[in-house]
Design a protein around this motif. Structure first.
Motif, PDB file in Angstrom:
ATOM      1  N   VAL A 381      12.240  17.423  42.972  1.00 55.59           N
ATOM      2  CA  VAL A 381      11.951  16.874  44.294  1.00 55.59           C
ATOM      3  C   VAL A 381      12.009  17.989  45.333  1.00 55.59           C
ATOM      4  O   VAL A 381      12.846  18.901  45.237  1.00 55.59           O
ATOM      5  N   SER A 382      11.136  17.916  46.309  1.00 58.58           N
ATOM      6  CA  SER A 382      11.139  18.894  47.402  1.00 58.58           C
ATOM      7  C   SER A 382      12.399  18.731  48.237  1.00 58.58           C
ATOM      8  O   SER A 382      12.924  17.629  48.390  1.00 58.58           O
ATOM      9  N   PRO A 383      12.908  19.829  48.775  1.00 56.17           N
ATOM     10  CA  PRO A 383      14.155  19.768  49.558  1.00 56.17           C
ATOM     11  C   PRO A 383      13.929  19.058  50.885  1.00 56.17           C
ATOM     12  O   PRO A 383      12.826  19.044  51.430  1.00 56.17           O
ATOM     13  N   THR A 384      14.993  18.467  51.401  1.00 56.69           N
ATOM     14  CA  THR A 384      14.947  17.848  52.727  1.00 56.69           C
ATOM     15  C   THR A 384      16.068  18.431  53.573  1.00 56.69           C
ATOM     16  O   THR A 384      17.059  18.970  53.052  1.00 56.69           O
ATOM     17  N   ALA A 385      15.923  18.292  54.878  1.00 56.27           N
ATOM     18  CA  ALA A 385      16.941  18.809  55.795  1.00 56.27           C
ATOM     19  C   ALA A 385      18.274  18.110  55.568  1.00 56.27           C
ATOM     20  O   ALA A 385      19.340  18.730  55.633  1.00 56.27           O
ATOM     21  N   ASP A 386      18.235  16.799  55.275  1.00 58.58           N
ATOM     22  CA  ASP A 386      19.476  16.057  55.057  1.00 58.58           C
ATOM     23  C   ASP A 386      20.222  16.568  53.833  1.00 58.58           C
ATOM     24  O   ASP A 386      21.451  16.702  53.852  1.00 58.58           O
ATOM     25  N   GLN A 387      19.463  16.825  52.762  1.00 61.47           N
ATOM     26  CA  GLN A 387      20.100  17.308  51.536  1.00 61.47           C
ATOM     27  C   GLN A 387      20.729  18.692  51.761  1.00 61.47           C
ATOM     28  O   GLN A 387      21.807  18.984  51.239  1.00 61.47           O
ATOM     29  N   GLU A 388      20.075  19.504  52.548  1.00 59.98           N
ATOM     30  CA  GLU A 388      20.613  20.841  52.821  1.00 59.98           C
ATOM     31  C   GLU A 388      21.826  20.757  53.747  1.00 59.98           C
ATOM     32  O   GLU A 388      22.843  21.432  53.538  1.00 59.98           O
ATOM     33  N   THR A 389      21.737  19.896  54.742  1.00 57.97           N
ATOM     34  CA  THR A 389      22.813  19.798  55.738  1.00 57.97           C
ATOM     35  C   THR A 389      24.112  19.326  55.122  1.00 57.97           C
ATOM     36  O   THR A 389      25.189  19.853  55.413  1.00 57.97           O
ATOM     37  N   VAL A 390      24.048  18.316  54.225  1.00 60.25           N
ATOM     38  CA  VAL A 390      25.266  17.758  53.644  1.00 60.25           C
ATOM     39  C   VAL A 390      26.022  18.799  52.830  1.00 60.25           C
ATOM     40  O   VAL A 390      27.253  18.754  52.721  1.00 60.25           O
TER      41      VAL A 390
END
Length: 973
Positions: A381-390
């Protein structure tokens, strides 16, 4: 000089092929193997340790051959064997000078002893099989032999360099009192978990609530069940506390939408673009954008570059064209080392630039993909800002503060901003490791309460003081749970790779080799997934091991320097000391020590009381620690001599010591068998008071070919068999030593050949009898009265081996002798006819004779040896009127290369039966020429492989009575 002790089996013969095959195969066994309890480097194979211990303790049959002959069946067979051996002895061939080999006449006792050895070999051949490591019938048969040889009183076995614990574990499996020690606390903890704890709670049922009732729990099965129960309890508690840091991932529509559990978050390290126009933008430095290279399920990351917005986005694709896949494999690498290219400007990102940025704290990281668990396999899956932020916004918790060692050879992260072991973990990884560490202390209290409720004595005696009640049991279970945390750290580091190859798709651990490598794109495992790197997988590995650990006898592992060991009376020494300039395990084991200390310091405070693993005392020749090569060698030699001297002074005189030496292939390739490390180690052994009476090359690596035992590679270890040097040992001159060597080494080499020692292993094997001659003397004096060094002695032994192998040539037919010399000079290339003619005449033949024999091609003034694939397909020795040993060998090798150990290969060997021994001798000779003179590894491997399987081929050939297909024939060729 009369022998004052009973000779043991290991001093005469062991079934080396069976031991090597089992040792190599063991490398591919995982589930339940003790090596999976916790990572430790350079473990000796359990099969080899088991076999060596058995052979150290069991009497050689030559010690009781008279009694054997009292058995009518053995006497009858011995008499039949003697008749055959006497004929062979009388018919033995003269050497090139016409001298008949000076070998003793065989006796009835010799034949009886060989029959008995075969029986003991069969026990070892069963004993070394992994499937029999828990087979009580096989183990008891071995134990009975040991008891018989030891008069019913089993001696203690001690390994003062116990490391991963293989030797004391196998001593315990054989029913022997098992002792070991090591300076390294990580090794000591592994040893205690394997050897000390299981016998304390042998056959005990589990204590956890809701345990199923069983009539009997064997060995540590109950303990293993509790480790599993309380490990799962820890996992659930950890999920309650930190599960929100590992959110599920939105799946693409084509995969059913909804949520999926992340397996791993894949990150790339970043640096500011070196291009001034984009200097405010961090760009990824990655080795690859591949996610899966599995055929039909390729997956990759596409970096989408927007130069106008100065932005890079990453898109995960679960399919791709060949061109897209090829480009993805390149990542942003631009050559070797830390050299990359900027995705925004395509400008070079040099290694110097990366180091400068990293050392100033400017290296960052960005999420480039997420691997998830889909219904039909991996979904990326492509990365998302939420996944990176957490992940990034987690507050950094306590981290190991031990400084990284200044060993760039083994620590690849130096120079890239990493200063402590704590830097090897991301913030979220530290939260996970600390959470699970804290839970080990909490679960200990829970286990204690449940153990009391289950009826264990509610005493306060801890495990370290011998406690066997509720407190001791709670400590024991928590040791294995602490290992779960330490083992997980190997998968929860920012140095873990994402493995895209089909066989190993998933998170790779840090210590794929014995070093701490730099990783540019790393995978952050999800502790709560069901894929590689999750906590329950580490727990499962440990439970499987504990369930199968032997508990037959008690054991003890101590933390002590090998130079200070207090040995139990009558100890048998079997040990695997550190290699001369080995990898400094004390340095890299701090990676695990930090977490073990955090979880188990209250359980074993004496072993885990230092801030870091002791280093200066580690017995390796480390140039960095000791200020140069000379000082390092002096430290090693002094320390090893002291340690081995202590062994020699306190070990039982009734049993030989077994000391393993770990060879490196480069050691022989660069310096020959007399390399500095090998010579220094042997010098320490002899200075300590030992005499080397045997050497056995043990292979411990699984080669990447079908016939692993035949590969042209050095045995990984040599087991040195040592006895205390006689007090009345004499001083001799160099000349006297050489005369003794010439007298005793050839028959010893002949015996090694008869035992089918692989040609690649012959130099190591010949050291045994050669050093046996050298080390029995108090000193060998050079012409200036200085004592001969071990390195010089090794060189003389090598020279005698070369002369022996060269002397074999004189025993072959003239055509074969021509072919040997021509091959040595030209290989398979063409040479001038005139030179060939001179060579042939010197052997009393002509080039035409060699051509007629089907060995060479002669045309247009050139001569060359025929390659094996050019030989006559319809050739058969029974119809060849000009038969040579050369032809027999080459046809046999060709058949073997094609069919391996097969009926067809065995039939051909049967047909050349009368020349079989000469064929084997020629294989040794041509191996030596190919490997050492022509440096032709492929050709050398062919001969080595044939000899490695010679015993099995001979066995199959002996069972063949009809080689014609429809009638029995006799061959007299």
């Amino acid at each position: 000089m009369s022998q004052t002790y009973k000779k043991k089996l290991i001093e005469v013969a062991i079934p080396l092929e069976a031991i090597n095959a089992a040792s190599a195969r063991e490398k591919s066994i995982r589930h339940g193997h003790p090596s999976t309890l916790h990572l430790w480097w350079a473990r000796r194979p359990l099969a080899a340790c088991r076999a060596v211990l058995f052979a150290q303790l069991v009497d050689d049959p030559s010690e009781y051959a008279d009694k054997l002959l009292d058995d009518p069946k053995i006497r009858e067979k011995a008499e039949a064997d003697l008749a055959i051996r006497l004929k062979a002895w009388r018919d033995r061939r003269p050497d090139v000078q016409g001298n008949v080999p000076d070998t003793p006449e065989p006796t009835l006792k010799d034949c009886a002893a060989d029959i008995e050895r075969k029986r003991l070999f069969e026990i070892i051949e069963e004993l070394v099989l992994w499937e029999n490591s828990t087979n009580e019938e096989v183990l008891e048969r071995a134990r009975a032999e040991i008891r018989r040889s030891c008069g019913g009183v089993l001696p203690p076995v001690y390994d003062p360099f116990s490391g991963g614990g293989s030797i004391p574990l196998e001593a315990q499996r054989l029913g022997l009192p098992a002792y070991g020690s090591d300076l390294n606390p990580v090794a000591v903890m592994i040893g205690k978990a394997m050897i000390e704890i299981p016998p304390k709670f042998k056959d005990m049922p589990p204590i956890h609530p809701g345990a199923k009732e069983r009539s009997f729990y064997r060995n540590a099965e109950g303990l293993a069940e509790d480790v599993k129960y309380y490990g799962e309890w820890m996992r659930e508690k950890a999920w309650e506390r930190i599960g929100h840091l590992y959110p599920q991932v939105d799946l693409p529509k084509e995969y059913g939408s909804g949520k999926g559990t992340a397996i791993a978050w894949i990150w790339a390290r970043t640096v500011p673009s070196p291009d001034p126009a984009y200097a405010d933008v961090h760009v990824p430095i990655t080795t690859s954008f591949m996610l899966s290279s599995k055929p039909g399920k390729e997956a990759w990351i596409e970096p989408k570059v927007d130069r106008t917005k100065k932005a890079i986005a990453f898109v995960a694709h679960n399919a791709g064209t060949k061109a897209e896949i090829a480009k993805a494999k390149e990542g942003t690498k631009a050559g070797r080392g830390a050299n990359f290219r900027c995705l925004l400007s395509d400008s070079a990102i040099t290694s110097e630039y990366v180091k400068k940025i990293a050392q100033s704290g400017g290296m960052g990281q960005m999420l480039i993909a997420v691997a998830t668990e889909g219904k039909n396999g991996r979904v990326f899956v492509s990365p998302t800002a939420d996944q990176e932020t957490v992940a990034v916004d987690v507050e950094r918790q306590r981290a190991p503060g031990i400084a990284l060692p200044n060993h760039s050879q083994y620590v690849g992260v130096l120079g890239y901003g990493f200063e402590t072991f704590g830097d090897l973990f991301s913030s979220r990884q530290l939260v996970a490791l600390n959470s699970f560490s804290d839970l080990v202390e909490e679960v200990r209290a829970q286990i204690l309460a449940d153990a009391v409720a289950a009826g264990l004595p509610a005493d306060a005696e801890p495990l370290r003081l011998g406690g066997l009640g509720a407190q001791g049991y709670a400590d024991a279970v928590s040791v294995y749970l602490g290992f779960c945390v330490s083992k997980s750290a190997d998968y929860w580091s920012n140095l873990c790779t994402w493995r895209s190859d089909p066989k190993n798709l998933g998170v790779g651990h840090v210590f794929a080799r014995q070093a701490i490598p730099m990783v540019w794109d790393f995978a952050e495992a999800n502790p709560f997934s069901k894929s590689s790197g999750n906590f329950l997988t580490s727990l499962d590995w440990i439970v499987r091991v504990v369930r199968e650990l032997p508990s037959a006898t008690s054991g003890e592992i101590r933390q002590v320097d090998a130079q200070s060991v207090e040995y139990p009376a009558g100890s048998v020494i079997s040990t695997d000391p550190p290699y001369y300039d080995s990898i400094p395990y004390a340095d890299i084991s701090d990676f695990f020590y930090s977490w073990l200390r955090g979880t188990l310091r209250t359980t074993f405070p004496d072993q885990l009381n230092t801030i870091a693993v002791p280093k200066m005392e580690e017995l390796v020749a480390d140039r960095m620690r000791h200020g140069g090569a000379d000082a390092a060698e002096a430290f090693f030699l002094t320390g090893m001599t002291s340690a081995i001297g202590r062994m020699c002074g306190h070990s039982s005189p009734d049993y030989p010591a077994a000391i393993y030496y770990a060879f490196k292939q480069s050691e022989v390739e660069q310096e020959g068998i007399s390399s500095t490390g090998w010579a220094t180690f042997l010098q320490a052994i002899m200075d300590a008071g030992y005499s080397v009476v045997g050497t056995w090359p043990v292979r411990t690596e699984l080669a990447n070919r079908t016939r692993a035992s035949g590969s042209n590679a050095l045995a990984n270890s040599v087991v040195l068999v040592c006895r205390k040097k006689e007090a009345a040992a004499e001083v001799v001159t160099r000349a006297e030593f050489i005369r003794a060597l010439k007298r005793e080494l050839p028959p010893a080499i002949a015996e090694l050949q008869a035992a089918n020692i692989a040609p690649a292993d012959m130099p190591q094997s010949a050291i045994g009898p050669g050093m046996g001659v050298f080390s029995r003397y108090k000193a060998v004096l050079e012409s200036d009265d200085s004592p001969m060094s071990v390195k010089t002695a090794l060189q003389l032994i090598n020279r005698e081996l070369d002369e022996y192998l060269g002397g074999i040539q004189g025993e072959f037919d003239a055509d074969t002798r021509f072919a040997i010399t021509w091959f040595e000079q030209h290989g398979m290339a063409k040479g001038d006819y005139g030179a060939a003619d001179n060579l042939a005449r010197a052997r009393g033949i002509s080039v035409e004779s060699v051509k007629h024999a089907g060995i060479v091609e002669s045309a247009a003034g050139k001569v060359r040896i025929l390659a094996r694939d050019e030989l006559d397909d319809d050739w058969g020795p029974e119809a060849d009127g000009h038969l040579t040993v050369w032809e027999c060998l080459q046809h046999l090798v060709r058949k073997y290369e094609k069919d391996g150990i097969s009926h067809e290969t065995a039939v051909l060997l049967k047909k050349i039966d009368a020349k079989a021994e000469a064929v084997k001798d020629l294989a040794y000779c041509l191996y030596d020429i190919s490997a050492n003179k022509r440096k032709d590894a492929k050709e050398a491997t062919a001969y080595n492989a044939l000899i490695a399987d010679w015993t099995e081929l001979t066995r199959q050939a002996a069972a063949i009575h009809d080689t014609s297909g429809d009638r029995q024939i006799r061959l007299d060729i």
